[in-house]
Every structure is written in C-alpha cells, then in structure tokens.
Design a protein around this motif. Sequence first.
Motif, PDB file in Angstrom:
ATOM      1  N   LEU A   1       0.816  -1.216   0.000  1.00 57.98           N
ATOM      2  CA  LEU A   1       0.000   0.000   0.000  1.00 57.98           C
ATOM      3  C   LEU A   1       0.848   1.264   0.000  1.00 57.98           C
ATOM      4  O   LEU A   1       0.319   2.365  -0.172  1.00 57.98           O
ATOM      5  CB  LEU A   1      -0.915   0.010   1.228  1.00 57.98           C
ATOM      6  N   ARG A   2       2.153   1.126   0.187  1.00 56.10           N
ATOM      7  CA  ARG A   2       3.039   2.286   0.289  1.00 56.10           C
ATOM      8  C   ARG A   2       3.104   3.029  -1.051  1.00 56.10           C
ATOM      9  O   ARG A   2       3.267   2.418  -2.104  1.00 56.10           O
ATOM     10  CB  ARG A   2       4.430   1.808   0.704  1.00 56.10           C
ATOM     11  N   LYS A   3       2.993   4.350  -0.995  1.00 68.21           N
ATOM     12  CA  LYS A   3       2.958   5.165  -2.214  1.00 68.21           C
ATOM     13  C   LYS A   3       4.188   4.938  -3.085  1.00 68.21           C
ATOM     14  O   LYS A   3       4.097   4.823  -4.304  1.00 68.21           O
ATOM     15  CB  LYS A   3       2.837   6.642  -1.841  1.00 68.21           C
ATOM     16  N   GLY A   4       5.362   4.890  -2.464  1.00 71.85           N
ATOM     17  CA  GLY A   4       6.596   4.705  -3.223  1.00 71.85           C
ATOM     18  C   GLY A   4       7.011   3.264  -3.388  1.00 71.85           C
ATOM     19  O   GLY A   4       8.175   2.977  -3.697  1.00 71.85           O
TER      20      GLY A   4
ATOM     21  N   PHE B   1       8.087  -0.272  -4.529  1.00 70.94           N
ATOM     22  CA  PHE B   1       8.719  -0.767  -5.744  1.00 70.94           C
ATOM     23  C   PHE B   1       7.773  -1.677  -6.521  1.00 70.94           C
ATOM     24  O   PHE B   1       7.785  -1.694  -7.751  1.00 70.94           O
ATOM     25  CB  PHE B   1       9.997  -1.543  -5.405  1.00 70.94           C
ATOM     26  N   ASN B   2       6.946  -2.432  -5.813  1.00 74.74           N
ATOM     27  CA  ASN B   2       6.029  -3.332  -6.500  1.00 74.74           C
ATOM     28  C   ASN B   2       4.936  -2.572  -7.241  1.00 74.74           C
ATOM     29  O   ASN B   2       4.522  -2.970  -8.328  1.00 74.74           O
ATOM     30  CB  ASN B   2       5.466  -4.347  -5.513  1.00 74.74           C
ATOM     31  N   ARG B   3       4.485  -1.466  -6.675  1.00 72.91           N
ATOM     32  CA  ARG B   3       3.570  -0.607  -7.424  1.00 72.91           C
ATOM     33  C   ARG B   3       4.293  -0.012  -8.635  1.00 72.91           C
ATOM     34  O   ARG B   3       3.699   0.173  -9.704  1.00 72.91           O
ATOM     35  CB  ARG B   3       3.019   0.492  -6.525  1.00 72.91           C
ATOM     36  N   GLY B   4       5.587   0.269  -8.455  1.00 70.85           N
ATOM     37  CA  GLY B   4       6.390   0.749  -9.582  1.00 70.85           C
ATOM     38  C   GLY B   4       6.468  -0.262 -10.709  1.00 70.85           C
ATOM     39  O   GLY B   4       6.465   0.110 -11.892  1.00 70.85           O
ATOM     40  N   LEU B   5       6.525  -1.547 -10.366  1.00 71.85           N
ATOM     41  CA  LEU B   5       6.514  -2.586 -11.399  1.00 71.85           C
ATOM     42  C   LEU B   5       5.222  -2.540 -12.203  1.00 71.85           C
ATOM     43  O   LEU B   5       5.227  -2.700 -13.431  1.00 71.85           O
ATOM     44  CB  LEU B   5       6.681  -3.970 -10.766  1.00 71.85           C
TER      45      LEU B   5
ATOM     46  N   SER C   1      13.738   7.760  -7.072  1.00 70.57           N
ATOM     47  CA  SER C   1      13.318   8.129  -5.714  1.00 70.57           C
ATOM     48  C   SER C   1      11.808   8.093  -5.535  1.00 70.57           C
ATOM     49  O   SER C   1      11.316   8.098  -4.408  1.00 70.57           O
ATOM     50  CB  SER C   1      13.851   9.525  -5.367  1.00 70.57           C
ATOM     51  N   ASP C   2      11.045   8.058  -6.622  1.00 72.04           N
ATOM     52  CA  ASP C   2       9.580   7.982  -6.543  1.00 72.04           C
ATOM     53  C   ASP C   2       9.057   6.554  -6.690  1.00 72.04           C
ATOM     54  O   ASP C   2       7.843   6.332  -6.747  1.00 72.04           O
ATOM     55  CB  ASP C   2       8.939   8.861  -7.615  1.00 72.04           C
ATOM     56  N   GLY C   3       9.968   5.594  -6.788  1.00 69.76           N
ATOM     57  CA  GLY C   3       9.552   4.199  -6.927  1.00 69.76           C
ATOM     58  C   GLY C   3       9.257   3.788  -8.354  1.00 69.76           C
ATOM     59  O   GLY C   3       8.633   2.752  -8.584  1.00 69.76           O
TER      60      GLY C   3
END
Length: 197
Positions: free
Chosen positions: A20-23, A25-29, A166-168
């Motif tokens: 759930l974290r904004k930054g 890495f998995n959301r970045g994927l 730095s933003d993921g």
Amino acid sequence: METLVATKPLIKVAAIAGSLRKGSFNRGLLRAAMQICSESISGMSIEYVDIAGLPMLNTDLEVDGKYPPAVEAFRQKIRQADSILFASPEYNCSVTAPLKNAVDWASRTPNAWADKPAAILSAGGGFGGGRSQYHLRQIGVSLDLHFINKPEFFLNAFQPPAKFDSDGNLIDEAAKEKIKEVLLALHLFTLRLNGKC
C-alpha cells in the motif's frame, strides 16, 4: 466492396499491488507494466485496481448476501477482468496482509478469481520476492487461478545499480524487457484459455 479487417480481441487485465506504500517498488513494477503495455502490446490493456480501501475480512460485514460497497466494487473489477497481474512483495517470507485480504474477499461466493489466467511480478531483497510468489501460487490452486509458469519475474531491488528512482518508478531497462516478456506470455495464455488462438 467493404474490406473486413481482423482485430485482436482486447484482453483486460486487472493489476493488483500487495503493497500500500505510495513509493512501493512493486507498485512501480505495475506502473512500468502499464506503460509497456500501452506502448508495445496491442490487444491488451491494464487497469490498476487499488486494494487500500478494503476492510479486513469479516463475514459479519456480509449482509443478506451483499458485501460492503468497497468490496463489491473490487469484486466487480476482478469479475470484469480477463486476467490478473499481481505485484507481490515479500513480507516475512510470504504474501502481504493487504494482498491476502484482497484475495480472500474476492474468493467469497461466488469466487471472482475462478478460471482466470494470472501472472506475478515481484521486487524485494535477496530472493526478489520469490517466496511470496510461490505462496501466492499455492493460494491460487484453491482459488482456481491459472498462473503462467514461464517466464518468472523476480527483481532484487537493492542490488546496485539502482533499479528504481526516488519515486519508486522502475528505471532498469533489462527489467522492463523482462516485464514485457511476462505480459506477452500472459496475453497469449489468456487467449489460449479463452479459446481465441
């Protein structure tokens, strides 16, 4: 005389991040996967489905066969999707609590996951999230989810050089190419399971 042009069926993919974290890495994927899909893969679209608003699973919240509004909306997104793309970080050698919660809500009767093709991406430490993937695959057996077997995608996010900004956001080009391979495999597998190729 009118010429008929054959078009590929549009595969709709629901993308779910276990962090759930904004930054994250998995959301970045998943952001990278969505960009790759829109730029390079015809016949497929990816929609990010947020699980942050889901209450913790509690069957007391099921009233007269209905689920809380956030759960109903989430289940509808899963039902409407042709396939699923998970980004599964590894917490304590397994899947995260938010992801397991989402999986469990959508598995309530009728099981929204049933007979859906799926793929997993993971970023993490030494194993790159691999142990969470294998637990998610085990859970998927009970859910009647059909995961692609190859290619697998595990990314050690902390090994130099930097994989994310730095933003993921994913900046590693080799990783992006591997994500594209996963997406192409998921696209083909979805067509095969739906009898469209």
